[in-house]
Design a protein around this motif. Sequence first.
Motif, PDB file in Angstrom:
ATOM      1  N   LEU B  13      31.922  61.870 -58.612  1.00 48.58           N
ATOM      2  CA  LEU B  13      33.051  61.162 -57.987  1.00 48.58           C
ATOM      3  C   LEU B  13      32.655  60.649 -56.594  1.00 48.58           C
ATOM      4  N   HIS B  15      29.627  59.889 -55.513  1.00 46.38           N
ATOM      5  CA  HIS B  15      28.704  58.758 -55.648  1.00 46.38           C
ATOM      6  C   HIS B  15      29.463  57.478 -55.982  1.00 46.38           C
ATOM      7  N   GLU B  16      30.398  57.609 -56.898  1.00 43.89           N
ATOM      8  CA  GLU B  16      31.202  56.454 -57.311  1.00 43.89           C
ATOM      9  C   GLU B  16      31.933  55.853 -56.102  1.00 43.89           C
ATOM     10  N   GLN B  17      32.571  56.735 -55.332  1.00 44.28           N
ATOM     11  CA  GLN B  17      33.330  56.269 -54.168  1.00 44.28           C
ATOM     12  C   GLN B  17      32.405  55.705 -53.094  1.00 44.28           C
ATOM     13  N   ALA B  18      31.274  56.354 -52.897  1.00 43.07           N
ATOM     14  CA  ALA B  18      30.345  55.917 -51.849  1.00 43.07           C
ATOM     15  C   ALA B  18      29.765  54.549 -52.191  1.00 43.07           C
ATOM     16  N   MET B  19      29.445  54.362 -53.464  1.00 42.04           N
ATOM     17  CA  MET B  19      28.881  53.072 -53.875  1.00 42.04           C
ATOM     18  C   MET B  19      29.912  51.971 -53.727  1.00 42.04           C
ATOM     19  N   ALA B  20      31.150  52.275 -54.117  1.00 41.78           N
ATOM     20  CA  ALA B  20      32.213  51.281 -54.008  1.00 41.78           C
ATOM     21  C   ALA B  20      32.433  50.887 -52.548  1.00 41.78           C
ATOM     22  N   ALA B  21      32.196  51.829 -51.635  1.00 41.98           N
ATOM     23  CA  ALA B  21      32.415  51.549 -50.210  1.00 41.98           C
ATOM     24  C   ALA B  21      31.139  51.049 -49.541  1.00 41.98           C
ATOM     25  N   ARG B  22      30.120  50.832 -50.317  1.00 41.83           N
ATOM     26  CA  ARG B  22      28.823  50.350 -49.838  1.00 41.83           C
ATOM     27  C   ARG B  22      28.250  51.259 -48.755  1.00 41.83           C
ATOM     28  N   ALA B  23      28.444  52.547 -48.947  1.00 39.62           N
ATOM     29  CA  ALA B  23      27.921  53.499 -47.963  1.00 39.62           C
ATOM     30  C   ALA B  23      26.452  53.787 -48.259  1.00 39.62           C
ATOM     31  N   ARG B  24      25.723  54.099 -47.211  1.00 37.38           N
ATOM     32  CA  ARG B  24      24.312  54.429 -47.418  1.00 37.38           C
ATOM     33  C   ARG B  24      24.117  55.934 -47.532  1.00 37.38           C
ATOM     34  N   LEU B  56      23.119  60.568 -52.587  1.00 32.86           N
ATOM     35  CA  LEU B  56      23.682  60.051 -51.330  1.00 32.86           C
ATOM     36  C   LEU B  56      24.324  61.137 -50.474  1.00 32.86           C
ATOM     37  N   VAL B 112      31.349  58.629 -44.361  1.00 32.92           N
ATOM     38  CA  VAL B 112      30.122  57.955 -44.817  1.00 32.92           C
ATOM     39  C   VAL B 112      29.549  57.090 -43.694  1.00 32.92           C
TER      40      VAL B 112
END
Lengths: 309, 113
Positions: B13, B15-24, B56, B112
């Motif tokens: 969950l 990773h999904e949220q971090a990717m959607a927020a373009r977090a590094r 991440l 993030v």
Amino acid sequence: MCGTCGCGQGEKRVEDLHPHQTHDHAGHGHSHEHGHDHAHWHEHSHTHPDGTSHAHSHSHEHEYSHAHAHAQASSHRHTRGDDAAAGETRLLSVERDILARNDAIAAENRRALQAASTLALNLVSSPGSGKTALLVETLKRIGDKYPLAVIEGDQETTADADRIRATGVPAIQINTGKGCHLDADLVRTAMARLRTPANGILFIENVGNLVCPAGFDLGEAHKVVIVSVTEGEDKPLKYSGMFAASALMVVTKTDLLPHLDIDIDRLIENARRINPTIGVLKLSAKSGEGMDRWIHWLETARALRLATD
Amino acid sequence: MHEISLATALISLVHEQAMAARARRVTRLVLEIGTLSHVDTHALRFAVDAAALGGLAEGATLEIQEPEGTAYCLDCETSVAIAARGAPCPRCGGVKLLVQGGDEMRLKEMEVV
């Protein structure tokens, strides 16, 4: 280990399937990044046990985007791209249940079962409570009256599914490997392999474990917790989560009562202390005592399933 | 209970949220694990650290809030705080209580970069 869902490869398997085919990577959803900020608000109402209800609204801002999925078996990340907002720390409000993915698949299973008017029961207990014996005896009694099917969960072996199939009822075994519970994804896979018994009953026999299966919705109509008279009066207090989540407690092996000191009334009292609305049945699959009431409960639950959308 | 399953579900969950927020990178996670949820938070911390390795959220600080259990007592018709399922009503000693809260397992927020 599968990087997306964390399942152990080659451990979980549904009979007749290749080890890692048992779950569906297409549904995992690897997200694209296209962020847009927006605020939204919710309005919802609560009904309290005393009958009063109130509505209230609240709003919050999401700083993150919707993710949308594309089906792909490999795992890859887009996040290290140059366009990521560089260097600044951001706080994202997420507010999501950790098991949201399991719950979403369970909801899908539940919709499929409802569409087929199938009553699905999730049978949970400690190992050795007599779940399979009860199930075999049940199938013998109603196997030719209604469409039935069984999903058997165990860490290893197909012994239980073999016992079920000997009654003539279709069964499929899920071996969870090191897993201590069934999850909605495993059940979805098993349901795809086993014809859903339309207008009948699907029994899902969970892994013998009174702890973990309580947290994992499979899409069932009810959890039924099975306790044998040899287990003592305190089980509901020691493993309260399972008793809280179950609609019915079946006390098995009552033919052994003359040899034991257990106080059944205290067992029931303890179960109701955890869950005031839990139903209780006492029976022996061996002597047949109490089986009629259990069959009656099943038939009533099935009729209720058929009577509603 | 199933802390490892929870940890892997959580990290997926995250990773999904971090990717959607373009977090590094994910630097902090705030969870809400109710005291009635049967989760051992010590085991959960260990499992989350292990599940986060190589992703991440590796090394992210884990903050766990533990909301207390709340229940509605059918005897005195009041909402009360309870320490465990099966505990008697602290007001009237009644034992017919319906749990209302304190069994949540949620990812509340994440920090993030």
